[in-house]
Write a protein that holds these residues in place. Structure first.
Motif, PDB file in Angstrom:
ATOM      1  N   VAL A  65     -12.126 -68.790  39.007  1.00 27.26           N
ATOM      2  CA  VAL A  65     -12.210 -70.066  39.718  1.00 27.26           C
ATOM      3  C   VAL A  65     -11.541 -69.867  41.072  1.00 27.26           C
ATOM      4  CG1 VAL A  65     -11.673 -72.527  39.694  1.00 27.26           C
ATOM      5  CG2 VAL A  65     -12.083 -71.314  37.534  1.00 27.26           C
ATOM      6  N   ASN A  66     -12.275 -70.135  42.139  1.00 28.76           N
ATOM      7  CA  ASN A  66     -11.759 -69.890  43.473  1.00 28.76           C
ATOM      8  C   ASN A  66     -11.597 -71.182  44.249  1.00 28.76           C
ATOM      9  OD1 ASN A  66     -12.746 -68.620  46.599  1.00 28.76           O
ATOM     10  ND2 ASN A  66     -10.860 -68.057  45.584  1.00 28.76           N
ATOM     11  N   GLY A  67     -10.373 -71.426  44.726  1.00 29.32           N
ATOM     12  CA  GLY A  67     -10.101 -72.579  45.576  1.00 29.32           C
ATOM     13  C   GLY A  67      -9.455 -73.722  44.820  1.00 29.32           C
ATOM     14  N   GLY A  68      -8.998 -74.716  45.600  1.00 32.49           N
ATOM     15  CA  GLY A  68      -8.430 -75.922  45.011  1.00 32.49           C
ATOM     16  C   GLY A  68      -6.991 -75.800  44.552  1.00 32.49           C
ATOM     17  N   GLY A 151      -8.122 -69.924  47.671  1.00 37.07           N
ATOM     18  CA  GLY A 151      -9.294 -69.831  48.528  1.00 37.07           C
ATOM     19  C   GLY A 151      -9.088 -69.021  49.787  1.00 37.07           C
ATOM     20  N   VAL A 152      -7.837 -68.825  50.199  1.00 36.07           N
ATOM     21  CA  VAL A 152      -7.558 -68.019  51.394  1.00 36.07           C
ATOM     22  C   VAL A 152      -7.992 -66.578  51.106  1.00 36.07           C
ATOM     23  CG1 VAL A 152      -5.782 -67.183  52.970  1.00 36.07           C
ATOM     24  CG2 VAL A 152      -5.629 -69.499  52.024  1.00 36.07           C
ATOM     25  N   PRO A 153      -8.907 -66.017  51.918  1.00 33.98           N
ATOM     26  CA  PRO A 153      -9.507 -64.731  51.565  1.00 33.98           C
ATOM     27  C   PRO A 153      -8.520 -63.605  51.279  1.00 33.98           C
ATOM     28  CG  PRO A 153     -10.793 -65.760  53.293  1.00 33.98           C
ATOM     29  CD  PRO A 153      -9.576 -66.614  53.104  1.00 33.98           C
ATOM     30  N   HIS A 154      -7.510 -63.410  52.139  1.00 37.44           N
ATOM     31  CA  HIS A 154      -6.620 -62.270  51.909  1.00 37.44           C
ATOM     32  C   HIS A 154      -5.755 -62.491  50.680  1.00 37.44           C
ATOM     33  CE1 HIS A 154      -3.371 -64.588  53.926  1.00 37.44           C
ATOM     34  NE2 HIS A 154      -2.545 -63.735  53.352  1.00 37.44           N
TER      35      HIS A 154
END
Length: 424
Positions: A65-68, A151-154
């Motif tokens: 689950v990505n983000g939030g 959610g922050v890519p790095h």
């Protein structure tokens, strides 16, 4: 192991931002021999999040689950997960102390809203995030482990590499019993490449995959299992032989990466003069650390005046042949190379569109030159019915390939089936 992904956020769902996180995760897992079987994007609505967690957890073994996980009111992944399990949010004291220490070390006052990031579902197992404030966690629901990532890519990439991959290896016995070889091509259609390779008899455990990421088509050879891995070198040799000059790089994501690899600490130097590509060639090389070891300079000489006054192009050349001509790009390449006596120089000038073409030189006409200390190579290509961005990226790729071939001592100008040259 059935792997799925749930991507959250209204900005992702509405297309306001491109979901590069999902693409990166899928590709990273694929290189481990694990295929993503399902992916869904859901907005920042509590009921929708609860429903998708409950529904997909009936089908998957693991769900990323990505983000939030942020501090604002629309970051609801932890709350939705708690409600999906029918349990309370509980403050994770370890993460609250981590947040307080993080802000103190960075000489910042912690907003009260950040304390929200320390509240996790009661049954959650905390997943460390040493490079950010969003606390990762994993929860078992129905058949699946749901693994929550920022959610922050790095931050996501760090957590996947350092936390998620070790977890699935331990939990599901996932081992590195797969191997992958990649070939990068330009100027060939996906279907024609597939036809060319259709004669190869693939043994069990080896598959071919194709990925279009213009201006490139990437061919992947997957080998799963020890027996297939032992056969991979032979299949790779067959693919390489059949593709021939279509291959412009092996196990590199882009031609820019290939050029960087060949020039880095080589002792050679490069200068670039760009018109229609507008700095694209130079910018792609600067993305790589260490490019200063070979890149002298990149000049965007867009106007005729700059070509004359900066690069020393003879005005008569422009009058006689126009800005988009092999004569002009040859003079541009020679001019930019001479500034610091670089070993190589690339130059481009073209009509990227959508307007500005003529009967003689329609939109998509691009002249490209490579200058060396021994001479100059040039060609004019035709890229009709392509977008402005694609004309520019394909032109940059052809320029890179000319330089690559020169570095390898190969014929510099070759035929690309889908990129005809003017006069053909």
């Amino acid at each position: 192991m059935k792997l799925e992904m749930i991507c959250t956020g209204e900005e992702v769902l509405s297309g306001q931002i491109i979901d590069t996180n999902a693409a990166w995760v899928a590709n990273t897992m694929m290189e481990l021999g694990i295929e993503m079987q399902y992916r869904v994007t859901v907005g920042d609505r509590l009921d929708d999040l609860i429903n998708v967690f409950q529904e997909r957890s009936m089908h998957a073994d693991v769900i990323i689950v990505n983000g939030g996980l942020g501090p604002t009111s629309d970051d609801m992944s932890a709350l939705a997960m708690a409600k999906a399990k029918g349990e309370e949010l509980v403050e994770n004291v370890q993460w609250r102390e981590h947040l307080q220490d993080w802000f103190a070390r960075n000489n910042r006052v912690m907003p009260k809203s950040n304390l929200k990031q320390a509240w996790l579902p009661a049954s959650a197992v905390m997943v460390d995030n040493p490079v950010g404030t969003a606390c990762g966690f994993r929860v078992k629901l129905n058949n699946a482990w749901l693994f929550f990532t920022p959610g922050v890519p790095h931050e996501l990439k760090h957590m996947i590499r350092e936390q998620f991959i070790p977890f699935i290896r331990q939990e599901f016995g996932v081992q590195d019993i797969s191997a992958l070889e990649k070939f990068l091509t330009i100027g060939y259609g996906e279907s024609s490449l597939a036809d060319t390779l259709s004669s190869i008899a693939l043994p069990a455990g080896i598959e071919l995959g194709y990925r279009s990421s213009m201006p490139h088509i990437e061919i992947k050879i997957f080998a799963r299992g020890e027996k297939a891995i032992r056969q991979l070198p032979d299949i790779t040799k067959q693919v390489r032989a059949l593709l021939g000059s279509a291959v412009v790089a092996e196990n590199r994501p882009t031609l820019a990466a290939e050029i960087h690899h060949r020039l880095y600490q080589s002792g050679f130097s490069l200068s670039v003069a760009e018109s229609c590509t507008g700095g694209m060639i130079t910018s792609q090389l600067i993305d790589f650390p260490g490019s200063s070891s070979y890149l002298h300079h990149g000049l965007v000489t867009y106007s005729n005046e700059s070509k004359v006054n900066v690069l020393g192009v003879n005005p008569q050349i422009l009058d006689d042949h126009g800005a988009v001509s092999v004569q002009t790009v040859e003079a541009m390449a020679q001019g930019v190379r001479a500034i610091l006596d670089s070993d190589f120089a690339l130059a481009t000038s073209g009509i990227a569109g959508p307007d500005g073409g003529s009967d003689d030189k329609p939109v998509g006409t691009v002249a490209i030159a490579l200058a060396t200390k021994e001479g100059v190579y040039s060609q004019m290509i035709k890229l009709p019915r392509r977008s402005r961005q694609l004309v520019r990226s394909l032109s940059a790729a052809v320029a890179y390939d000319m330089l690559r071939r020169e570095l390898l001592g190969e014929e510099v100008i070759v035929d690309y089936p889908s990129i005809p040259r003017c006069g053909e």
